[in-house]
Every structure is written in C-alpha cells, then in structure tokens.
Motif scaffolding. Structure first.
Motif, PDB file in Angstrom:
ATOM      1  N   GLY A   1       0.853  -1.072   0.186  1.00  0.00           N
ATOM      2  CA  GLY A   1      -0.038  -0.666  -0.347  1.00  0.00           C
ATOM      3  C   GLY A   1       1.090   1.238   0.061  1.00  0.00           C
ATOM      4  N   VAL A   2       2.233   0.830  -0.262  1.00  0.00           N
ATOM      5  CA  VAL A   2       3.026   2.618   0.161  1.00  0.00           C
ATOM      6  C   VAL A   2       3.651   2.617  -1.333  1.00  0.00           C
ATOM      7  N   LYS A   3       3.015   3.867  -1.402  1.00  0.00           N
ATOM      8  CA  LYS A   3       3.953   4.246  -2.858  1.00  0.00           C
ATOM      9  C   LYS A   3       4.790   5.356  -2.775  1.00  0.00           C
ATOM     10  N   VAL A   4       4.620   6.413  -1.650  1.00  0.00           N
ATOM     11  CA  VAL A   4       5.339   7.542  -1.561  1.00  0.00           C
ATOM     12  C   VAL A   4       5.515   6.976   0.014  1.00  0.00           C
ATOM     13  N   ILE A   5       7.683   7.387   0.221  1.00  0.00           N
ATOM     14  CA  ILE A   5       8.202   7.899   1.476  1.00  0.00           C
ATOM     15  C   ILE A   5       8.585   9.408   1.497  1.00  0.00           C
TER      16      ILE A   5
ATOM     17  N   VAL B   1      14.086   1.413  -6.973  1.00  0.00           N
ATOM     18  CA  VAL B   1      14.098   1.093  -8.714  1.00  0.00           C
ATOM     19  C   VAL B   1      13.056  -0.762  -8.383  1.00  0.00           C
ATOM     20  N   THR B   2      13.842  -1.526  -7.022  1.00  0.00           N
ATOM     21  CA  THR B   2      13.702  -2.627  -6.394  1.00  0.00           C
ATOM     22  C   THR B   2      12.187  -1.904  -6.562  1.00  0.00           C
ATOM     23  N   ARG B   3      11.532  -1.507  -5.563  1.00  0.00           N
ATOM     24  CA  ARG B   3       9.910  -1.666  -5.233  1.00  0.00           C
ATOM     25  C   ARG B   3       8.996  -0.767  -6.155  1.00  0.00           C
ATOM     26  N   LYS B   4       9.895   0.234  -6.479  1.00  0.00           N
ATOM     27  CA  LYS B   4       9.033   0.951  -7.302  1.00  0.00           C
ATOM     28  C   LYS B   4       8.921   2.405  -6.405  1.00  0.00           C
ATOM     29  N   ARG B   5       9.136   2.488  -5.244  1.00  0.00           N
ATOM     30  CA  ARG B   5       8.234   3.453  -4.267  1.00  0.00           C
ATOM     31  C   ARG B   5       8.836   5.490  -5.257  1.00  0.00           C
ATOM     32  N   LEU B   6       8.546   6.201  -4.554  1.00  0.00           N
ATOM     33  CA  LEU B   6       8.519   7.851  -4.824  1.00  0.00           C
ATOM     34  C   LEU B   6       9.288   7.555  -3.451  1.00  0.00           C
ATOM     35  N   ILE B   7      10.954   8.465  -3.649  1.00  0.00           N
ATOM     36  CA  ILE B   7      11.091   8.584  -2.322  1.00  0.00           C
ATOM     37  C   ILE B   7      11.436  10.494  -2.404  1.00  0.00           C
ATOM     38  N   VAL B   8      10.322  10.876  -1.258  1.00  0.00           N
ATOM     39  CA  VAL B   8      10.691  12.756  -1.337  1.00  0.00           C
ATOM     40  C   VAL B   8      11.116  13.059   0.095  1.00  0.00           C
ATOM     41  N   ALA B   9      12.256  13.407  -0.271  1.00  0.00           N
ATOM     42  CA  ALA B   9      13.570  14.451   0.708  1.00  0.00           C
ATOM     43  C   ALA B   9      13.446  15.741   0.606  1.00  0.00           C
ATOM     44  N   ALA B  10      13.451  16.089   2.144  1.00  0.00           N
ATOM     45  CA  ALA B  10      13.760  17.246   2.389  1.00  0.00           C
ATOM     46  C   ALA B  10      15.510  17.844   1.617  1.00  0.00           C
ATOM     47  N   ALA B  11      15.410  18.349   1.206  1.00  0.00           N
ATOM     48  CA  ALA B  11      16.743  19.469   0.513  1.00  0.00           C
ATOM     49  C   ALA B  11      17.711  19.880   1.871  1.00  0.00           C
ATOM     50  N   GLY B  12      17.532  20.053   2.592  1.00  0.00           N
ATOM     51  CA  GLY B  12      18.587  20.619   3.679  1.00  0.00           C
ATOM     52  C   GLY B  12      18.204  21.654   4.033  1.00  0.00           C
TER      53      GLY B  12
ATOM     54  N   ASP C   1      21.210  10.810  -9.049  1.00  0.00           N
ATOM     55  CA  ASP C   1      20.977   9.646  -9.357  1.00  0.00           C
ATOM     56  C   ASP C   1      20.161   9.049  -9.888  1.00  0.00           C
ATOM     57  N   PHE C   2      18.706   8.894  -8.848  1.00  0.00           N
ATOM     58  CA  PHE C   2      17.551   8.882  -9.308  1.00  0.00           C
ATOM     59  C   PHE C   2      16.811   9.686  -9.652  1.00  0.00           C
ATOM     60  N   PRO C   3      16.859  10.898 -10.966  1.00  0.00           N
ATOM     61  CA  PRO C   3      15.841  11.601 -11.090  1.00  0.00           C
ATOM     62  C   PRO C   3      14.751  11.298 -11.387  1.00  0.00           C
ATOM     63  N   GLY C   4      13.799  11.812 -10.847  1.00  0.00           N
ATOM     64  CA  GLY C   4      12.305  11.575 -11.536  1.00  0.00           C
ATOM     65  C   GLY C   4      12.146  10.505 -10.282  1.00  0.00           C
ATOM     66  N   GLN C   5      12.647   9.899  -9.316  1.00  0.00           N
ATOM     67  CA  GLN C   5      12.504   8.424  -8.548  1.00  0.00           C
ATOM     68  C   GLN C   5      12.480   8.722  -7.249  1.00  0.00           C
ATOM     69  N   VAL C   6      13.420  10.168  -7.664  1.00  0.00           N
ATOM     70  CA  VAL C   6      14.108  10.372  -6.087  1.00  0.00           C
ATOM     71  C   VAL C   6      13.863  12.329  -5.863  1.00  0.00           C
TER      72      VAL C   6
ATOM     73  N   ALA D   1      -2.949   8.774  -6.995  1.00  0.00           N
ATOM     74  CA  ALA D   1      -4.525   8.040  -6.714  1.00  0.00           C
ATOM     75  C   ALA D   1      -5.105   8.249  -8.370  1.00  0.00           C
ATOM     76  N   GLU D   2      -4.670   9.363  -8.857  1.00  0.00           N
ATOM     77  CA  GLU D   2      -5.874   9.487 -10.174  1.00  0.00           C
ATOM     78  C   GLU D   2      -5.517   9.054 -10.647  1.00  0.00           C
ATOM     79  N   HIS D   3      -4.125   8.429 -10.895  1.00  0.00           N
ATOM     80  CA  HIS D   3      -3.326   7.676 -12.209  1.00  0.00           C
ATOM     81  C   HIS D   3      -2.573   5.987 -11.161  1.00  0.00           C
ATOM     82  N   PRO D   4      -3.478   5.544 -11.237  1.00  0.00           N
ATOM     83  CA  PRO D   4      -2.633   4.366 -10.131  1.00  0.00           C
ATOM     84  C   PRO D   4      -1.949   3.952 -10.981  1.00  0.00           C
ATOM     85  N   ARG D   5      -2.246   3.756 -12.636  1.00  0.00           N
ATOM     86  CA  ARG D   5      -1.043   2.815 -13.481  1.00  0.00           C
ATOM     87  C   ARG D   5       0.002   3.177 -13.465  1.00  0.00           C
ATOM     88  N   TRP D   6       0.244   4.531 -12.839  1.00  0.00           N
ATOM     89  CA  TRP D   6       2.214   5.389 -13.311  1.00  0.00           C
ATOM     90  C   TRP D   6       2.840   5.359 -12.340  1.00  0.00           C
ATOM     91  N   THR D   7       3.994   5.296 -12.918  1.00  0.00           N
ATOM     92  CA  THR D   7       5.369   4.774 -12.203  1.00  0.00           C
ATOM     93  C   THR D   7       6.070   5.887 -11.371  1.00  0.00           C
TER      94      THR D   7
END
Length: 705
Positions: A251-255, A276-287, A305-310, A384-390
């Motif tokens: 159920g987790v897609k965003v970290i 990459v393996t679990r296909k989650r999106l990581i959103v992280a603070a710049a500091g 290193d992981f544009p669009g994924q982090v 939620a609007e696009h559940p099939r998106w990566t």
C-alpha cells in the motif's frame, strides 16, 4: 595460511582497542556526526548470514542489526572505540580484512547521524480549539490543493520515516498505521519529538472534521516509522532500516523523508532498493544549511542519481522567495511552502518558549522538513488519479508541471540565487490537469454554503455537481475557502464557507447538491458550468437544519450597509410581527419569537448588528407551526425606504424551504420583480399553502398604509 595471519592481526588490533577501557555505553545527547562505537559493513549478497556472523566475530565485532538488499547485505557492527584515531583504525582494519576475503566485504563506513530538517527557533505554538484553522494554512492554498477535484479513489499510503507520529492526535485519529520504531526497537512509533507528527498533518490531517487543519491528500493514510529520537537525530542504519521497511509495506507508494545526513553507500543502496526494486517514490528534504552543497543533504541529493524517483525539495515563503535557511542548487527537484507552516503537533509534548509544556495540538514550524510533506502528499493525490503510473511518471509530472511559466521563481540573486537552476514550485492543479486551458474541458463551480439558522459556514457538508446521473465533481465545505484561477493560481476571492468544485466535464447546465447530516438537502438546478477552466460563482446558498414547517432566508451581495440594508419579517395572523421593527423609529426593537411555544416562529439575527461576514448579508426566519389565518413574509429596505430602487443591484434573493415528504425541501428561490418600493412582499403562507406575491411596494404588509 597468509590470509589467516591477516585475520589474526586484525583480531589483535581490536582486542588492543578494547583494552583502552571504553565503557561501551550508548551515547547520550547529540553525538556529533557519527556513532563512535559503530560501523556499517556491507557484505556481498550471496554470503550466508552464518558466514557473515563468523567474519564479524573474528574481527572482534558484534552484529547489532542487519538489512538485506538485492545488492548488499548491510550489518551494523559494534566495534570498541572511543577516539577518532581508534575509529579510523577499525575502518582500516576492516578494509584489510576485506582484501583478504576477496570481494566478500564490499565496503565499510561509519554509522552517521541523520537529522530532522526543521529550522531551529521558529516555532509558534497555537492553542488547539474547535475553531477550524484551514484559513491559516497558506501552504495548502499556495500549492493549489484547494482547487483540485475532491478525490473519489483511495490514495496510496505515505510512509513518514521520521520521529514517529502521534497517532492519538484528534486530527490524525484513524489516519495512522503503526509501523516500526527502530530507535527503541519496538512496534510503537509514538512521536516524542513532534517533527514527524507535524509532517504527517501536512500530508493527511483529517479533512472536514469540524476542527483543526486539512492534509493535502484527503484519501491517504500515514505509515508511521520512527528512526529519529526525541532529540531530533538518529543513525544512518536506523534510517536505512526505516526506508527498507517502508518500501516493503503493501500500500505504500510514497516515502517522505524530512531528514538527512552525509552520503552513505548503505543509504544509497536502500534508496535504490526502494525506488528501483520496489518502485516507490522518495520525497526528501534538501536541508536547512543555506548552501548549494549536497554534503549533508542525503538522501535528497540522490535525486542526481535517481531523477524522477527521488525528489529533492527546497523551501520557499509566502513571497515565493527562497526560505533563508533552505539549501538550493541545480540538484533541487522542486520547491514547496516551508515557512511558518501550520500543522499538527503532539499535545503536551511540545514546550513553549518558556520551557513549560504546552496544551497545543498545532504549531507553525519552518524548514525544508515542512516543504517535503507537501510534495509527498501531492504525489499521493496524483497517484490516486493515475494508479497505473510509475514512480518516475509521478515524479516527472510534479517536476515538469511545477509553476515555471506564468509565475516562475525569481532568480535575481536576491529572491533565489542566479545559479542556472530551472526547478519550479509545487503546483498540484497543473500536475493533475496538465492541459491547455483553452481545451481543458472542465470548469469550477464556486459558492458559499451557509447554515441558515446560525449564519456560520456549513463546514463539513459535501457539495457536488451532477449532469444527468453522472457526478462531475465534489468538494467539502471548509470554514474558510479560497477561489484561485485554475490556470495561474492567482487569488480571485476568499471567505467563510467558500467551496470550489472542479466539474469535469463542463460545458453544460448541471445540478448542484448540498448534503450534510441533519440538514435539508437542497438541489440548485441549471448551474452553467464552463468548460474552459474558468469559474462560475453561485453565491451564498443557505441550508437550514432539517426541522420546522417553513424556513425562509434572504441573502444579498452588496456589502456596504449604507448602500443597502435589509430586514426580513413575518406578519402573523394575530397582527404580530416577527423580526426587527425598524419603522418604529427610536422605539424599534427585536421580536425574536419562540420555536417551542407561541408564536411558533423565530427570527435568528439582525444583519446590521453583527460582525459575522455571512450574517451581515443574510437573515432567516423559521416557522415551526402555522397559525390559523395568513402569514405574510416580506423584506424592509430600511436604509433607502420609500421608493427604493436598489433591489435590482443589491443581489438580494430569497430561499424558501417547506416541509414535505419527511424533510425540508427547497421550493422557491428568486429575486425581486422589477419595480420600486420600501418593501418586498415575498409570499403568503396559510397552513400548507404557499402563495408567491413577489412585488415591491411602499405599503408595509399588515399596516394597511
């Protein structure tokens, strides 16, 4: 036998270090940049756990924790040390052992310190009360969260890997899934700092529950994962465990990671596993170091290193300029509100400036920590609007459709550095629609829903538009709302009870429904919904509690009482007036009436004697019973008096509800017929018979003159 000698020498070194008398107790307070007695060793993934344990034991270490990933098996190892020299000696010895084991040990690193990215010294604690505080959530409006369609699908769970979450907070109750506590080694991620609770509220505080604030993702739940302690710091290994744990939860897609520290191969491996393996999106603070350096900004800096994924998130203020503390640079993905952000905090745990416990449940905090959950929540809404998106599609959509064209960040060297960066600020409606406004196909229906008996916003009511049998859009009535331009997010209007329904498709006349338990359920017909991303405002819609025989409300749009001021009155069959009797001059008085006894009628407030925005342009009368004979309903223009012609320009209209079929039904809504006069004679009521009069006159009903 050569490698045996090397191992033996390693063991000798470690035993010598142990003889220095280091106590081995856990560090207290802030330990600096790393844990002095711990190393993280990365082993080749093909090694068995038993083999790894033997290697660590031979080195004189003890395994404290383990995380297995596809590319590495990471072990937290306790190694006796008390000085920097001894720590460096341990690392050097492990590297020598790694050479002997020919690739079985991939790396060794210190167990670094990760910190929550909240700006220090900017807390403004607010008292918790029953008064909704959505109007104070400037970040909610800045991101455009108030203009998107009310979500109909469940949004993905957002993992808040942080200091834990106060799952008992009334604005988070029922929204939090209890995850792991890696700080204390249990399954109770209660927040003893406040940072994680603040982030969780920005994402998913209970919407439209009659108090507090609203999270940006109305349909999301929060997975609470505790990796930071009460002092605001944690270790790299605990953060790694938290990321892996969150990535593996169904159920987790965003970290959401409002924390950071130095670069780490173990941390990078955990991020790679998650995205990459679990296909989650990581959103992280710049500091919050006011620098373009990435030195202490990992995992956010893994966006390189992981544009669009982090996504690396910077912070801006209400002026859309960089927050003074926010990191910056061309490695940033997006900016979001991060100054004086109102959100949930654990009651009684947060101390005020005097150092005493506060009873508050809300606080205004600043930091890239606060900007990050806005983006994490927006990602959940979009998913939620696009559940099939990566994850990459979601991340790129937020980045590519951030506000860049119509209101770009001002990179003049003062507002934002002139460093060649191209990222924009979070724009959720643009990410949701991402179309040409001329052909977007939807329209916004705005209006104000009012409790017709109290004159307060009908907060918590659901409003929706309907074309035939199809519901085209929904919203929930807030205590305070804003209408912004769907194209460029400029503020058009704001006020109490202001809802905004994004109706798609538009381009037709549609019905507007208002629903709240215990109230009448009116349907307003033939609302002309545009289809070009513009809006139509239906004005104030009064909705009474579902009781009584008749309920009459007038509203008007002219805000200046010296131009137009009205009193609603009822003239009863026994010659008694209900309302404000202005024509008596200095002897004018209220006759409020009574609903539980004779005369079974009630006038609720005088529009001229209130400071309420809604009540100052509306009045209501309830008829619980009808007396034998005829009751006249009329309006007095006491400001302009005889011959008044202001009726046609003041925007006045009447709403008449009548009990029928087990509830109050809206049976009439109209404005005055053309003409002039001091009084607008609306209708006569006789028992169950309603006769519309609708004419202007200088003769007061019931006076005969």
């Amino acid at each position: 036998m050569k490698h045996v000698v090397r191992i033996a020498s390693m063991v000798l070194v470690l035993f010598m270090l142990a003889a220095t008398g280091w106590s081995g107790q856990a560090a207290t307070g802030d330990p600096g940049n790393f844990m002095p007695n711990q190393l993280i060793i990365g082993f080749r993934p093909g090694l068995s756990n038993a083999r790894i344990k033997r290697i660590v034991t031979r080195m004189g270490g003890r395994i404290l924790g383990r995380v297995n990933m596809p590319r590495v098996k990471a072990r937290l190892v306790r190694m006796p040390a008390s000085t920097q020299e001894e720590i460096d000696a341990n690392i050097a010895a492990v590297k020598k052992t790694a050479a002997a084991y020919k690739g079985k040990i991939l790396y060794v690193e210190k167990n670094g310190i990760e910190r929550a990215f909240r700006s220090i010294g900017d807390s403004n604690i607010l008292s918790q009360s029953a008064d909704p505080q959505l109007a104070d959530q400037w970040g909610y409006y800045d991101t455009g969260a108030n203009t998107i369609p009310l979500p109909s699908r469940r949004a993905p769970t957002v993992a808040v890997v942080d200091t834990g979450v106060d799952y008992n907070h009334p604005d988070l109750r029922g929204r939090v899934i209890k995850g792991r506590d890696f700080v204390n080694g249990d399954r109770d991620p209660m927040d003893d700092n406040g940072h994680g609770t603040h982030c969780a509220g920005i994402i998913a505080a209970n919407p439209a529950n009659g108090f507090g604030i609203s999270g940006i993702s109305w349909k999301s739940k929060i997975l609470a994962v505790k990796v930071i302690g009460s002092d605001g710091w944690g270790t790299t290994f605990d953060v790694v465990q938290g990321i892996i744990y969150a990535a593996r939860k169904a159920g987790v897609k965003v970290i959401s990671l409002s924390l950071g520290g130095e670069d780490s191969p173990t941390k990078k491996a955990a991020v790679q596993y998650a995205v990459v393996t679990r296909k989650r999106l990581i959103v992280a603070a710049a500091g919050n170091s006011d620098t373009n350096s990435t030195t202490s900004s990992y995992p956010a800096a893994y966006a390189i290193d992981f544009p669009g994924q982090v996504l690396a998130v910077a912070a801006h203020g209400k002026d859309h300029c960089r927050a003074s503390f926010s990191n910056y640079g061309n490695w940033i993905s997006i900016s979001a509100p991060g100054v004086d952000i109102l959100s949930t905090v654990p009651p009684n745990q947060i101390r005020n400036l005097a150092g005493t416990p506060s009873n508050s449940g809300y606080g205004e905090w600043s930091g890239t920590s606060m900007a990050t959950p806005f983006v994490a929540g927006a990602a959940a809404v979009l998913w939620a609007e696009h559940p099939r998106w990566t994850n990459t599609m979601i991340g790129d959509q937020l980045i590519d459709h951030s506000t860049k064209s119509f209101d770009p960040l001002n990179r003049d060297g003062t507002c934002w550095p002139a460093d060649g960066s191209t990222f924009g600020r979070l724009n959720l409606p643009a990410a949701m629609e991402a179309g040409d406004p001329a052909t977007c196909g939807f329209g916004v229906v705005a209006g104000t829903a009012m409790d017709a008996e109290s004159g307060e916003p009908l907060a918590g009511a659901t409003v929706y538009t309907k074309s035939g049998r199809r519901i085209t859009g929904r919203d929930v009535v807030p205590w305070w709302g804003q209408l912004t331009d769907p194209d460029n997010q400029s503020l058009l209007t704001e006020g109490p009870g202001l809802f905004t329904i994004t109706a798609s498709p538009g381009g037709s006349d549609q019905d507007l429904h208002v629903v709240k338990k215990g109230y009448a359920r009116p349907v307003f017909h033939d609302i002309p919904v545009p289809a070009d991303c513009t809006s139509v405002n239906v004005g104030v819609l009064p909705v009474p509690p579902n009781r009584g025989r008749y309920f009459v409300t007038i509203t008007w749009t002219e805000p200046n009482p010296t131009v137009a001021a009205y009193d609603l009155l009822a003239y009863l069959p026994d010659s008694q007036y209900i309302g404000w009797l202005d024509w008596l001059g200095a002897n004018a008085y209220y006759n409020l009436g009574e609903t539980t006894a004779y005369p079974w009628a009630r006038y609720f407030w005088d529009s001229y004697s209130t400071t309420s925005i809604l009540r100052s342009q509306a009045e209501s009368i309830r008829l619980v019973k009808t007396l034998p004979g005829q009751t006249a309903i009329f309006v007095n223009d006491w400001q302009n008096k005889a011959g008044s012609t202001l009726w046609s320009t003041s925007g006045i209209q009447v709403f008449i509800y009548k009990w029928s079929g087990g509830g109050l039904k809206l049976v009439q809504q109209f404005s005055p017929a053309p003409g002039s006069g001091e009084f607008w004679y609306i209708a006569d009521i006789s028992g169950n018979k309603l006769t519309i009069r609708d004419f202007l006159t200088d003769t007061r009903p019931g006076s005969g003159s």
